[in-house]
Every structure is written in structure tokens, then in C-alpha cells.
Design an enzyme around this catalytic site. Structure first.
Site, mmCIF file in Angstrom:
data_model
loop_
_atom_site.group_PDB
_atom_site.id
_atom_site.type_symbol
_atom_site.label_atom_id
_atom_site.label_comp_id
_atom_site.label_asym_id
_atom_site.label_seq_id
_atom_site.Cartn_x
_atom_site.Cartn_y
_atom_site.Cartn_z
ATOM 1 C CG ASP A 250 35.967 36.116 45.033
ATOM 2 O OD1 ASP A 250 34.850 36.536 44.705
ATOM 3 O OD2 ASP A 250 37.035 36.676 44.732
ATOM 4 C CD GLU B 242 32.185 34.974 42.147
ATOM 5 O OE1 GLU B 242 31.412 35.938 42.002
ATOM 6 O OE2 GLU B 242 33.332 35.091 42.633
#
Length: 740
Positions: A383, A419
């Protein structure tokens, strides 16, 4: 709580004096490695990194309902910035936490407060959830009672002396032994990987064949019913939203909501006990998770974890003190050089982990290796990964984090997905991550959405994205691009074609949260409708979007529930909705069932045709075997696209011929890969387009495999020969196979 601690004359016993009951425990120096609480079969070694601390107390608890320690013991040794001690009497199941002594000096970044019970960053089990109370904050909450009062500029400077032990999470010592049997990681090659992104609870809470006792748990993910669905659909890997133990934000609890997605990590080694069907012992969550992995592996399905190493659950200077902030604030977090009281926030969550610190980097690497070696997971999706690449301020694609990953003999063999952005300056790094890394391709998502909602000038980008995004990944391979249309963050596929505006009122933030730029189109009506024409168009748009993704080079990712027609009612930020808004609905309409069959057909076509699984980019050159280029882009007249046509902002149709004899790759046995030649026709305009079919040799014919304007697979294949035209419906995509 201020404790009184004294070592015996021999140095091997600790006397606990009032206000606690007197207790004696043997303690030896132990070892500074490994960090955390480690059971060796005879006793437990505790080791905690706290570079700037003056003393560390180990606090023991008798039950998860305890409001105070049964014992507090000073860790006797300090080596290499690690406090440690070995306790021969302690065993698995022991509940514990820490109190860390040091300067309370927020202006210089130090927030030590021994009144606060702290979670071990290396805890493998967190056996008790937080119980929100003002005492969980290191500073005095203003009398207004507001937990995060930004108006009180100096509130965080005054130490709070209340004891947080009755409310803080409790760690547990575990024996994580497990019989793996013949478990083997599937090791599916990237070019054959199809990812299914899912939430443990969301996927299983309403599944009719999952027993009620295990709904929403690891056991449910590993159940026969869920595995059958994954295999029936045709995916090869399941990517789980965060399963690291997280904290439900206080402001959400006050609104009767929760941090459903789980991007609010407290424990990087502990599987979240919320997803365990039986929490009677601290080890159960670990064992249930391992059993899930073993079951998925037996079915040939890989397990990828979404991990959050960019920030923690402690927020900014006004946030709570659960762990890192009270253990060594300036060590664990990036603080402003000019004013260490405040945090550098590249995540939008109040803080950013200080990955440039060797011990923080070690924490991340130890956590990743633990999940890989002990829990047998196959990969990780990071993330806001750009935050991990920041040295001091700028994103460094060759930073220490990547160096360590690349050199690690375990981690470098796993599936690594970034990401590739964060919220800081220069944080959008799509296409810039180093080798070994794949990326969520946000440009793919946006480009394909824009084409199918008929934005001008999108045809060239469509071709680039279908071809594997070589503009972004030319130094790597097509599999570096994780292609997706939707994910957990944003509209579902059904909502993408049903809403142009977000509808997030249920989140309690006055519809101010969530992205305002969605590249969505409601097909004429906002939200649900009984208009059959609009419903048919929405179904066709869904088929267009998913077929495009599944017939593109790169790794496709399906968001769980999209195959079932899942809607969130237009909520594009359902991070706090642990309810029917987010849970999959398995009661399918006839339209949903038809779409599921269509999606299965697309996946089958992809798997059976090597041109969609190429490991290398198209070269645009002819092969010796067929004397035909590996890819040719056609206009409707059957001629190759001209430069003028590529520049036409209004052109919305194109044909692509993928030559199965020009793949120029070899399989695992060293044999040349040859597949069928495929023709893909795409029409993003309203009107039908008549395509002249390219004829490569006399007698060639084209067999229709799929067209998105049809809401069901063809009963009998259609054959097109000679100079026939193929009349492609408006807003449609067709795939044909060359027959010789």
C-alpha cells in the site's frame, strides 16, 4: 502507573513491590535477537528495540479481562539499542505488554510515557482489541472531551498520567508450530497469473454455503465453497486486503462504524483476530490462517497479502499511543527536521514510517520473511509503496528498501506488487519501480475507463494499454503491469456504469470523502433503474471493460464481487462499511448469472490462447515462420492504421491482429510457443462499424469466439470467410480466431 522494580542481589530475580502483589520470577540476560517474544521450548526471550529509552518494563497479565498487571519486570539488559531478558518460567499463552521509560519531550520528538501500556511491534498474536478511552492518548485530552482537537494547538505537549492498561491491546506469547504436510507454493508464472482481490469478511459473510460459525473468517476463505468459486471463475491467486492486526479508529467507533478495510496497522506479525472463528487461545488465529493457506495451495491458488508498511494506526501528534510512538517515536517515524514535534505525512493518515532507519527497515523485512516462511504466503501488495521509497523527502527508486528486497534470497522470489503512489510531492510513480516489482497500473484503469465512456482522443492509449503499457514498462516485461478496472478503493464495476457521482453519505463525512474523479458513466440514469435499455447498456459496458482487461497483455486483477454484479449503492470509499454495503451478495439475478458465465468464457479464452499470455512486448516485426508481424493494427477498411488515423481525436474503432506464430518465446520445456492468430475488433462509438476482415492466405476464415454486444456465449460459432465484412455493434468488442 508508576511501578517499583528492584533486582535481587544475585541479579537473577526481580521483586515486584506494592501497589502490585509481590511476585518473583527468574530473569536472565537473554538475547537481543530475535526481536519480539520467542518461545524456545523451555522459556521465553523478550527483546524490544527502543534506542532512546532509559528503561523498559515487561508487564504480564493473567487474562484478557485484566485491568492491571499481575507482574512488572524490568528488562535487565541493553544491547545494540535493544532491551532484552529471558524468563524460564513463562510459556505460550502468556499475555503481556510494555511500559517504556524515557524523556517526555514532544518538542524534540520524544513521547515516552510509562503510564501507557504498549504493544510489542513484533507480537505474533494480539489477543485483546483496544477499548477506546482517553487514557490511550499520551497527552491530556482537553476537557471538551474531543479526541482529536486540532483547535488545541498545544494539547499534545502535556503528559497524561492515567494508566492505559485496562484499555490497551494485549500481546500474547505463542507457539506457532504447525504441520504443513506436503504444502507447496503454486509458483504460478506471472504471465499466467490472474488475481482476485478480496476482503476476508466481505467475500464470505453472506455466502450461502459457508457455515454460519465461520463466516467472515480465514476458515471461510479456505472452505470448499469459496475455493470452488475461485476455481470455477478461473483465477490463480487471491489478494487479501490487510490481515495484519489493525485498530478501528475512534472517530469511526463513535459513529458506529469501523475501519473495515484494515489499512490502520498495529501488529505487523499478528494475523487479525477479528478474522478467526475461534479465539479461545492466542495461537488459533495463526493456525487458522495457515490452514487457509494450505487449503488454497492444495487447489493451486496463491495467497497475496495487501500490506501497510507506510504508516501505522497512531496518527499524528494528536493521535493515540499504542506502540511505536511510546517505544521510540523519533526512531519509528519520520518527523520534521525543523520541528520534530510534528510528523511527515505522505500517507494522509498522520504519519509515515521511517524506513531509512535500519531498525525500522529490519522490522519490515522481518515481518515479510515471517509471512513468507512461517505463514507460506506467495507475495505482497504494498500500500502506498512510494512512501517506502522516500529517503528523506524525495522518492528514490533505488532506495535502501528496494536494495534489501532485491538482495533477500526469500523475498526476491515472491510476487511483489506496488501501489506506485502516495500523497506527497512527487509521489505518483507509475512505471518507475525497479525490476522484480510489478505495479498497479493506474494509467491502465483510467485509460480503459475513458475509452469506453467515449472520451475524445483515447484510441492510441487504448492500443498502448492493450499491448502491455510498453511506454511505462519498456525496461521490464508486460507482467510488470497489474491491469485493473476496479479495486476495493472506488466504484465497483456495477457502480462504475451506474453512477457518475459518488454517494458516500453512509460514511458520515457529508459525502466529502472519496475520489471525485472516477471516469465513470451512468449510461443515462443515476443509480438503479427499471429502464431495460439502460440496464442492457450497462451490462454491455461491463462486458466491454472486463473483456478489454482480460485480453490485454499484463496481469489482470478482478475485484471480488464484480463477477456477481456487486453494488455499493454508489459509495466509492466504503472503507468503514462492515455491512451489506461491502459484503458480496450471492443471490444472483439472471443478468448476474449471465455476466458470470461471460467472464468465465473470457478467462478461458485468455488461458487457452498464448497471444494473451506473452512474456515479452510486441515488436511489430514479422516472424520467419509466418512472415507476418506479431501485431498489426487495422482500420475498418482492412488496412494498417496510418499516422493520420492515430492522430484522429474522433476515431473510436480499431482492429488488432495478434500473430500466434510470432510469439518468439519458449515454454518450460524449451519448446517454441505457437498459438492461434487472434483478431480483436473494438468499437467505442455508438454506431455499428463494418470491418473488412484481413485475409492472410487463400482459404483463411475467422471464427467468432466472443462479442460483448451479446449477453450470452454463442451456441454455434460463426465463421467469416473471403471478403466478408464483420458488422461490429456499437460499443462492442469482438474476438475471432484464425481458421486454416
Amino acid at each position: 502507573m508508576q511501578s517499583t522494580v528492584a533486582l535481587s542481589d544475585k541479579g537473577d530475580r526481580v521483586i515486584i513491590t506494592p501497589p502490585l502483589q509481590t511476585t518473583e520470577l527468574r530473569v536472565y540476560p537473554g538475547s537481543a535477537y530475535p526481536l519480539g517474544a520467542t518461545w524456545d521450548g523451555m522459556g521465553v526471550n523478550f527483546a524490544l528495540f527502543a534506542e532512546h529509552a532509559l528503561a523498559v518494563e515487561l508487564c504480564l497479565f493473567e487474562s484478557i479481562d485484566a485491568t492491571a498487571e499481575s507482574a512488572q519486570i524490568l528488562l535487565p539488559e541493553y544491547s545494540d539499542h535493544v532491551w532484552h531478558g529471558y524468563f524460564p518460567e513463562l510459556k505460550p499463552g502468556q499475555l503481556y505488554g510494555y511500559r517504556v521509560h524515557g524523556p517526555w519531550d514532544p518538542l524534540n520528538g520524544h513521547r515516552f510515557n510509562p503510564n501507557k501500556l504498549l504493544t510489542d511491534p513484533y507480537a505474533k498474536s494480539i489477543a485483546r482489541l483496544e477499548r477506546w478511552n482517553d487514557a490511550l492518548f499520551g497527552y491530556e485530552i482537553p476537557k471538551s472531551g474531543k479526541i482529536s482537537p486540532m483547535a488545541y494547538s498545544d494539547a499534545d505537549l502535556k503528559m497524561d498520567t492515567r494508566d492505559s492498561a485496562p484499555y490497551a491491546p494485549l500481546c500474547a506469547v505463542v507457539d506457532d508450530a504447525f504441520i504443513w504436510g506436503d504444502d507447496k507454493c503454486p509458483k504460478t508464472p506471472w504471465h499466467r497469473t490472474i488475481i482476485y482481490e478480496a476482503h476476508v469478511r466481505g467475500l464470505t459473510m453472506q455466502h450461502p454455503r459457508v457455515p454460519d460459525a465461520i463466516k467472515g473468517t480465514y476458515a471461510a476463505i479456505g472452505s470448499e465453497a469459496v475455493i470452488e468459486h475461485l476455481l470455477d471463475l478461473g483465477v490463480t491467486a487471491i489478494e487479501l486486503l490487510p490481515v495484519h492486526h489493525h485498530v478501528d479508529d475512534h472517530f469511526l467507533i463513535q459513529k458506529s462504524l469501523s475501519n473495515y478495510w484494515g489499512y490502520n496497522t498495529l501488529g505487523y506479525f499478528a494475523p487479525d483476530l477479528r478474522y478467526c472463528s475461534d479465539n479461545s487461545t492466542p495461537e488459533n488465529a495463526i493456525r487458522e490462517f495457515k490452514t487457509m493457506v494450505r487449503s488454497l495451495h492444495a487447489a493451486g491458488i496463491e495467497v497475496i497479502l495487501d500490506v501497510v508498511y507506510n504508516h501505522t494506526c497512531e496518527g499524528n501528534q494528536m493521535g493515540p499511543t499504542f506502540s511505536f510512538k511510546g517505544i521510540d517515536n523519533v526512531g519509528y517515524y519520520k518527523t520534521l527536521e525543523s520541528n520534530p514535534r510534528y510528523y511527515m505525512d505522505y500517507t494522509g493518515c498522520g504519519n509515515t514510517l521511517n524506513v531509512s532507519h535500519p531498525r525500522v527497515l529490519q522490522l519490515i523485512m522481518d515481518s515479510l520473511r515471517y509471512w513468507a516462511l512461517e505463514m507460506h504466503v506467495d507475495g505482497f501488495r504494498f500500500d502506498l509503496a512510494s512512501a517506502l521509497a522516500r529517503d528523506s523527502h524525495h522518492v528514490d527508486r533505488l532506495g535502501s528498501f528496494f536494495d534489501v528486497i532485491h538482495q533477500d534470497p526469500v523475498l526476491c522470489q515472491l510476487k511483489l506488487i506496488a501501489e506506485p503512489w502516495d500523497l506527497g510531492e512527487g509521489g505518483y510513480q507509475v512505471g518507475n519501480f525497479p525490476v522484480l516489482w510489478t505495479e498497479w497500473n493506474g494509467k491502465y484503469r483510467d485509460g480503459i475507463r475513458r475509452f469506453w465512456k467515449s472520451d475524445r482522443g483515447t484510441l492510441g492509449e487504448l492500443a498502448t494499454r492493450i499491448s502491455g503499457s510498453s511506454d511505462l514498462y519498456f525496461e521490464k516485461d508486460p507482467h510488470a503491469s497489474i491491469n485493473f478496472i476496479t479495486s476495493h478503493d472506488g466504484f465497483t464495476l456495477q457502480d462504475l456504469v451506474s453512477y457518475e457521482q459518488k454517494h458516500n453519505a453512509a460514511n458520515g463525512e457529508h459525502n466529502c470523502d472519496g475520489d471525485n474523479h472516477n471516469n465513470s458513466w451512468n449510461c443515462g440514469v443515476e443509480g438503479p433503474t427499471d429502464n431495460l435499455e439502460i440496464k442492457a447498456l450497462r451490462g454491455q459496458q461491463k462486458r466491454n471493460l472486463m473483456a478489454t482487461m482480460l485480453f490485454s497483455l499484463g496481469v489482470p486483477m478482478i475485484c471480488a464481487g464484480d463477477e456477481l454484479g456487486r453494488t455499493q449503492g454508489g459509495n466509492n470509499n466504503a472503507y468503514c462499511q462492515d455491512n451489506e454495503i461491502s459484503w458480496l451478495n450471492w443471490d444472483l439475478s439472471s443478468e448476474d448469472q449471465a455476466f458470470f458465465r461471460f467472464l468465465k468464457q473470457c478467462l478461458l479464452i485468455r488461458k487457452e490462447n498464448p497471444v494473451f499470455q506473452r512474456r515479452k512486448f510486441f515488436l511489430g516485426m514479422a516472424s520467419k515462420a509466418s512472415n507476418i508481424k506479431d501485431v498489426i493494427w487495422y482500420n475498418a477498411k482492412g488496412s494498417e492504421m496510418t499516422e493520420k488515423e492515430w492522430s484522429d481525436l474522433e476515431l473510436r474503432h480499431i482492429g488488432a491482429l495478434f500473430n500466434g506464430a510470432a510469439i518468439n518465446e519458449r515454454d518450460e520445456k524449451g519448446e517454441s510457443i505457437v498459438g492461434d492468430t487472434i483478431l480483436m475488433l473494438v468499437n467505442g462509438s455508438w454506431k455499428p462499424v463494418a470491418f473488412h476482415m484481413p485475409i492472410l492466405m487463400p482459404g483463411d476464415a475467422w471464427e467468432l469466439m466472443l462479442e460483448t454486444a451479446l449477453d450470452h456465449p454463442e451456441a454455434e460459432p460463426s465463421i467469416f470467410q473471403g471478403e466478408e465484412l464483420y458488422k461490429l455493434h456499437g460499443r462492442s468488442l469482438a474476438v475471432l480466431r484464425l481458421k486454416r
